[in-house]
Design a protein around this motif. Sequence first.
Motif, PDB file in Angstrom:
ATOM      1  N   GLU A 197      10.987   6.148   3.497  1.00  0.00           N
ATOM      2  CA  GLU A 197      10.867   4.938   4.297  1.00  0.00           C
ATOM      3  C   GLU A 197       9.889   3.946   3.687  1.00  0.00           C
ATOM      4  O   GLU A 197       8.897   4.344   3.062  1.00  0.00           O
ATOM      5  CB  GLU A 197      10.417   5.242   5.736  1.00  0.00           C
ATOM      6  N   THR A 198      10.199   2.671   3.875  1.00  0.00           N
ATOM      7  CA  THR A 198       9.352   1.551   3.480  1.00  0.00           C
ATOM      8  C   THR A 198       9.202   0.637   4.684  1.00  0.00           C
ATOM      9  O   THR A 198      10.184   0.366   5.386  1.00  0.00           O
ATOM     10  CB  THR A 198       9.958   0.787   2.294  1.00  0.00           C
ATOM     11  N   ILE A 241       6.750  -4.104  13.074  1.00  0.00           N
ATOM     12  CA  ILE A 241       7.127  -3.498  11.804  1.00  0.00           C
ATOM     13  C   ILE A 241       8.645  -3.285  11.756  1.00  0.00           C
ATOM     14  O   ILE A 241       9.285  -3.057  12.772  1.00  0.00           O
ATOM     15  CB  ILE A 241       6.403  -2.162  11.545  1.00  0.00           C
ATOM     16  N   ARG A 242       9.164  -3.384  10.549  1.00  0.00           N
ATOM     17  CA  ARG A 242      10.554  -3.011  10.293  1.00  0.00           C
ATOM     18  C   ARG A 242      10.551  -1.868   9.286  1.00  0.00           C
ATOM     19  O   ARG A 242       9.793  -1.897   8.303  1.00  0.00           O
ATOM     20  CB  ARG A 242      11.359  -4.208   9.780  1.00  0.00           C
ATOM     21  N   ILE A 243      11.385  -0.881   9.540  1.00  0.00           N
ATOM     22  CA  ILE A 243      11.384   0.365   8.773  1.00  0.00           C
ATOM     23  C   ILE A 243      12.723   0.505   8.064  1.00  0.00           C
ATOM     24  O   ILE A 243      13.780   0.490   8.710  1.00  0.00           O
ATOM     25  CB  ILE A 243      11.160   1.575   9.698  1.00  0.00           C
ATOM     26  N   PHE A 244      12.675   0.668   6.744  1.00  0.00           N
ATOM     27  CA  PHE A 244      13.894   0.806   5.946  1.00  0.00           C
ATOM     28  C   PHE A 244      13.870   2.100   5.147  1.00  0.00           C
ATOM     29  O   PHE A 244      12.864   2.430   4.510  1.00  0.00           O
ATOM     30  CB  PHE A 244      14.040  -0.362   4.968  1.00  0.00           C
ATOM     31  N   VAL A 273       0.864  -1.174   0.000  1.00  0.00           N
ATOM     32  CA  VAL A 273       0.000   0.000   0.000  1.00  0.00           C
ATOM     33  C   VAL A 273       0.899   1.222   0.000  1.00  0.00           C
ATOM     34  O   VAL A 273       1.887   1.262   0.748  1.00  0.00           O
ATOM     35  CB  VAL A 273      -0.917   0.028   1.239  1.00  0.00           C
ATOM     36  N   PHE A 274       0.594   2.201  -0.827  1.00  0.00           N
ATOM     37  CA  PHE A 274       1.268   3.490  -0.790  1.00  0.00           C
ATOM     38  C   PHE A 274       0.365   4.471  -0.046  1.00  0.00           C
ATOM     39  O   PHE A 274      -0.845   4.540  -0.320  1.00  0.00           O
ATOM     40  CB  PHE A 274       1.535   4.037  -2.191  1.00  0.00           C
ATOM     41  N   ALA A 275       0.945   5.221   0.873  1.00  0.00           N
ATOM     42  CA  ALA A 275       0.181   6.220   1.617  1.00  0.00           C
ATOM     43  C   ALA A 275       0.937   7.535   1.632  1.00  0.00           C
ATOM     44  O   ALA A 275       2.177   7.560   1.583  1.00  0.00           O
ATOM     45  CB  ALA A 275      -0.069   5.747   3.051  1.00  0.00           C
ATOM     46  N   ASP A 276       0.187   8.613   1.694  1.00  0.00           N
ATOM     47  CA  ASP A 276       0.750   9.936   1.964  1.00  0.00           C
ATOM     48  C   ASP A 276       0.390  10.278   3.407  1.00  0.00           C
ATOM     49  O   ASP A 276      -0.785  10.214   3.794  1.00  0.00           O
ATOM     50  CB  ASP A 276       0.200  10.982   0.997  1.00  0.00           C
ATOM     51  N   VAL A 277       1.391  10.619   4.206  1.00  0.00           N
ATOM     52  CA  VAL A 277       1.227  10.729   5.657  1.00  0.00           C
ATOM     53  C   VAL A 277       1.411  12.180   6.107  1.00  0.00           C
ATOM     54  O   VAL A 277       2.226  12.912   5.554  1.00  0.00           O
ATOM     55  CB  VAL A 277       2.222   9.803   6.381  1.00  0.00           C
ATOM     56  N   PHE A 278       0.673  12.543   7.136  1.00  0.00           N
ATOM     57  CA  PHE A 278       0.572  13.905   7.670  1.00  0.00           C
ATOM     58  C   PHE A 278      -0.101  14.838   6.667  1.00  0.00           C
ATOM     59  O   PHE A 278       0.248  15.996   6.522  1.00  0.00           O
ATOM     60  CB  PHE A 278       1.936  14.440   8.119  1.00  0.00           C
ATOM     61  N   THR A 279      -1.109  14.285   6.001  1.00  0.00           N
ATOM     62  CA  THR A 279      -1.953  15.043   5.086  1.00  0.00           C
ATOM     63  C   THR A 279      -3.228  14.255   4.858  1.00  0.00           C
ATOM     64  O   THR A 279      -3.271  13.039   5.102  1.00  0.00           O
ATOM     65  CB  THR A 279      -1.253  15.283   3.739  1.00  0.00           C
ATOM     66  N   ASP A 280      -4.270  14.926   4.368  1.00  0.00           N
ATOM     67  CA  ASP A 280      -5.461  14.219   3.908  1.00  0.00           C
ATOM     68  C   ASP A 280      -5.675  14.443   2.426  1.00  0.00           C
ATOM     69  O   ASP A 280      -6.761  14.200   1.894  1.00  0.00           O
ATOM     70  CB  ASP A 280      -6.699  14.652   4.702  1.00  0.00           C
ATOM     71  N   THR A 281      -4.608  14.885   1.754  1.00  0.00           N
ATOM     72  CA  THR A 281      -4.676  15.194   0.330  1.00  0.00           C
ATOM     73  C   THR A 281      -3.642  14.371  -0.424  1.00  0.00           C
ATOM     74  O   THR A 281      -2.460  14.375  -0.069  1.00  0.00           O
ATOM     75  CB  THR A 281      -4.408  16.693   0.087  1.00  0.00           C
ATOM     76  N   ALA A 282      -4.071  13.667  -1.455  1.00  0.00           N
ATOM     77  CA  ALA A 282      -3.145  12.860  -2.246  1.00  0.00           C
ATOM     78  C   ALA A 282      -2.049  13.721  -2.850  1.00  0.00           C
ATOM     79  O   ALA A 282      -2.263  14.869  -3.227  1.00  0.00           O
ATOM     80  CB  ALA A 282      -3.910  12.124  -3.351  1.00  0.00           C
ATOM     81  N   PRO A 331       6.345   6.534   9.242  1.00  0.00           N
ATOM     82  CA  PRO A 331       6.068   5.116   9.006  1.00  0.00           C
ATOM     83  C   PRO A 331       5.157   4.486  10.057  1.00  0.00           C
ATOM     84  O   PRO A 331       4.325   3.632   9.738  1.00  0.00           O
ATOM     85  CB  PRO A 331       7.458   4.480   9.025  1.00  0.00           C
ATOM     86  N   VAL A 332       5.302   4.897  11.315  1.00  0.00           N
ATOM     87  CA  VAL A 332       4.434   4.356  12.360  1.00  0.00           C
ATOM     88  C   VAL A 332       3.002   4.833  12.161  1.00  0.00           C
ATOM     89  O   VAL A 332       2.051   4.033  12.156  1.00  0.00           O
ATOM     90  CB  VAL A 332       4.964   4.740  13.754  1.00  0.00           C
ATOM     91  N   LEU A 333       2.814   6.136  11.987  1.00  0.00           N
ATOM     92  CA  LEU A 333       1.463   6.660  11.817  1.00  0.00           C
ATOM     93  C   LEU A 333       0.825   6.114  10.546  1.00  0.00           C
ATOM     94  O   LEU A 333      -0.340   5.671  10.552  1.00  0.00           O
ATOM     95  CB  LEU A 333       1.485   8.186  11.778  1.00  0.00           C
TER      96      LEU A 333
END
Length: 278
Positions: A47-48, A62-65, A7-16, A77-79
């Motif tokens: 981060e992935t 989770i593992r973060i790279f 899944v791809f997400a944009d974080v700390f926003t509600d806009t793509a 990555p956590v959020l």
Amino acid sequence: MPRLRYVFADVFTDTALEGNQLAVFTDGRDVDDATMQAIALEIGFSETVFVLPPESGGTVRIRIFTPFSELPFAGHPVLGSAFVLGAPLQLDVITLETGRGNIPVRLERDESGRIVFGRMEQPVPSVEPVADTAPVYAALRREGSELPVERYENGPTFILVAIPSEEDLAAMNPDTAAVAALGNTGVLCFAGSGTTWTARMFWSGGEDPATGSAAGPLACHLARHGRIAWGEQITISQGAAVRRPSTLYAVAEGGNGLIDRVEVGGQAITIARGELKL
């Protein structure tokens, strides 16, 4: 041929196409370390995340790279993972096991049940003064800070530098090679007043659009030096300079210079789903 769902997400926003980009591989059980690192490089996001079964009482591990190394903890990555996993798991609190311990994330939903906000309780950072500020100021092409220059560590490490005004902050053009020469640390520069702040985070890879792991330390820094009250939530704008506007919220609880609890919140949005064939 193995197929790994992501899944791809944009974080700390509600806009793509705003905020900070994140890839979440929802089942990393059959992926070895070298392949995780190679996939993170292939994706190219800052981060992935790879999701694994829990080992120490959490909901998942989770593992973060980054494209080049593994991180014990990072904010977006956590959020973002909590948003991605919280919907199918139908949980109000999801606890993510990380290299810096278990991180609970409280999820808030609207009337339809859609997740609209998340609040993560971050590791309490350690704090130390930066004894030699000259290399920091040289890298930033600045001559001083409005507050003491201090180093915070909560998994990643950040040096915090207060800039006099938002105009000065927007005009900053650091020496990228000199920033990288500071070592494995980011430099968070910030300006503002009251509960409204703007931040830019510079590191060896350039400029980060939304740094969740630095938002908590910023709230700590402001409270420790009397710019806000302990327990007061701040709003942080970040990412405009790299055309990825982001909004973060942070609260630090404590007193007498001691930090008791740190919480960082924000929104996230899923923008893509797919499979990676290996």
